[in-house]
Design a protein around this motif. Structure first.
Motif, short mmCIF file in Angstrom:
data_model
loop_
_atom_site.label_atom_id
_atom_site.label_comp_id
_atom_site.label_asym_id
_atom_site.label_seq_id
_atom_site.Cartn_x
_atom_site.Cartn_y
_atom_site.Cartn_z
N ALA A 181 26.74 34.28 39.41
CA ALA A 181 27.86 33.60 38.74
C ALA A 181 28.72 34.60 37.96
N LYS A 182 28.09 35.56 37.29
CA LYS A 182 28.85 36.55 36.54
C LYS A 182 29.64 37.46 37.46
N LEU A 183 29.03 37.85 38.58
CA LEU A 183 29.76 38.68 39.54
C LEU A 183 30.94 37.92 40.13
N THR A 184 30.73 36.64 40.42
CA THR A 184 31.83 35.82 40.94
C THR A 184 32.96 35.69 39.93
N HIS A 185 32.61 35.59 38.66
CA HIS A 185 33.63 35.46 37.61
C HIS A 185 34.49 36.72 37.48
N LEU A 186 33.94 37.88 37.87
CA LEU A 186 34.69 39.14 37.76
C LEU A 186 35.67 39.34 38.91
N ILE A 187 35.56 38.54 39.96
CA ILE A 187 36.44 38.71 41.12
C ILE A 187 37.84 38.21 40.76
N PRO A 188 38.89 38.97 41.10
CA PRO A 188 40.26 38.47 40.86
C PRO A 188 40.47 37.10 41.49
N ARG A 189 41.14 36.22 40.78
CA ARG A 189 41.24 34.82 41.18
C ARG A 189 41.94 34.63 42.52
N ILE A 191 41.83 36.40 45.19
CA ILE A 191 41.01 36.72 46.36
C ILE A 191 39.61 36.10 46.25
N GLU A 192 39.36 35.34 45.19
CA GLU A 192 38.02 34.76 45.00
C GLU A 192 37.57 33.88 46.15
N PRO A 193 38.42 32.99 46.72
CA PRO A 193 37.96 32.17 47.85
C PRO A 193 37.55 33.01 49.05
N LEU A 194 38.34 34.05 49.37
CA LEU A 194 38.01 34.91 50.51
C LEU A 194 36.72 35.68 50.26
N VAL A 195 36.58 36.27 49.08
CA VAL A 195 35.37 37.03 48.76
C VAL A 195 34.15 36.12 48.76
N THR A 196 34.31 34.91 48.24
CA THR A 196 33.19 33.97 48.23
C THR A 196 32.76 33.60 49.64
#
Length: 366
Positions: A181-189, A191-196
């Protein structure tokens, strides 16, 4: 993404690689603990879904893993020790057989003179020295203790890692979801869907490989050991476990296992009477792996070509030593997911469509 952001991302990747290289001597307990935490997290989540607390779920899974490891050690260590002791006791006989039977045949086939093969290795003296040393050793366990006890630092490091692994693994299991969850929170918003999505696909590939391949290796080790034992090979367990252990590289377990079994059988029987049973055992194991174990336990989602697997392991070992060998295939699986995404993006891009249209127009004109 701006140029400065691209350079920042590249710098982060390079920095991570340099840190792994510099810290590789101390990363072993953390990698093993992370592997155990990754394996145990799905079981912890399932128990937690049944209204158990996170700490209790982790404790249950941790106890199950510990009991499985303890049972395996209690069963395998005495068996392996007896087989290694038998191998070492018979080593003087093997040396004598090589000197009296194998070397004369090789000399007669090659036409070489016995004096031309003198390279300073005296098999008779080697045999006498081994027998003398072996008789002075109280047993295999005593020999291992004497070897390890020569270095106090080695004992301290070994004990430290042995204590650290379960402690770190416990915290990995307990806080795995928090880390994600913390790593996901650090992802720029943006590109977050693509990275997820890519992370989820990578997790599926890693789960299929790490959990599935571990089961495949265990099953193959059991199949090879049982089959060789039925065939009458004295070192069946040792050879079977070796073949199962290296089977994470495609066909390597089959090749290494059958060569080791043939050598052990020839030294045991001094003829080729066991070659056919050995071939049947490894042929059966290869069929079971190809048509049952790998499709059922691993699946086809990994998609790593055998050449890519060998290349990844060699690159990991060259760059980061044994730590690199451990992380080579998981990293390759993630890279494969990224390459698959790049390929799909390229095929769906205007660049690919325009190139395809130009080729079609050219074919029509011709």
């Amino acid at each position: 993404m701006t140029d400065s952001q691209k350079w920042m991302l590249l710098s982060i990747v390079v920095l991570i690689g340099v840190l792994i290289y510099l810290l590789s001597p101390i990363l072993m307990p953390f990698l093993i603990a992370a592997f155990l935490g990754y394996l145990g997290d799905p079981l912890v989540d399932k128990l937690e879904a049944r209204k158990l607390s996170r700490n209790l779920s982790v404790t249950i899974v941790f106890v199950i893993f510990s009991l499985i490891l303890l049972v395996m050690l209690l069963i395998l260590i005495p068996l392996l020790e007896s087989q290694i002791l038998a191998l070492l006791r018979k080593l003087p006989d093997y040396i004598a057989f090589i000197q009296n039977e194998v070397l004369p045949r090789l000399l007669s086939i090659t036409g070489l003179n016995a004096h031309t093969t003198d390279t300073g290795l005296n098999l008779v003296e080697l045999k006498k020295a081994f027998v003398a040393n072996w008789q002075s050793i109280g047993g295999f366990a005593g020999y291992m203790v004497n070897s390890i006890s020569q270095s106090g630092l080695m004992i301290i490091a070994w004990l430290s890692n042995l204590v650290l692994i379960p402690v770190i693994a416990f915290y990995f299991m307990r806080d795995w979801d928090i880390f994600i969850a913390k790593l996901t929170h650090l992802i720029p918003r943006h590109i977050e869907p693509l990275v997820t999505r890519l992370a989820r696909e990578s997790d599926e590939v890693l789960a299929a490989f790490m959990r599935g391949q571990l089961l495949v290796m265990t099953c193959l080790g059991a199949i090879y050991s049982t089959g060789l034992w039925i065939a009458g090979l004295e070192l069946a367990l040792l050879v079977g476990l070796l073949a199962g252990l290296v089977s994470f590289v495609p066909y390597l377990g089959f090749i290494v296992g059958i060569l080791a079994a043939v050598i052990a059988a020839f030294m045991q029987m001094h003829d080729i009477s066991l070659l056919i049973p050995i071939a049947i055992v490894f042929g059966f194991g290869q069929l079971i792996e190809s048509f049952l174990l790998t499709p059922l336990l691993v699946g086809e989602r990994i998609g790593l070509h055998p050449v890519a697997v060998i290349f990844a392991i060699m690159v990991g070992g060259q760059l980061f030593g044994f730590v690199g060998v451990l992380i080579a295939l998981p990293v390759s699986a993630v890279v494969m997911v990224l390459l698959r995404y790049l390929y799909q993006t390229y095929v769906a891009s205007e660049l690919y469509e325009n190139t395809l249209s130009k080729e079609n127009a050219k074919e029509i004109q011709e």
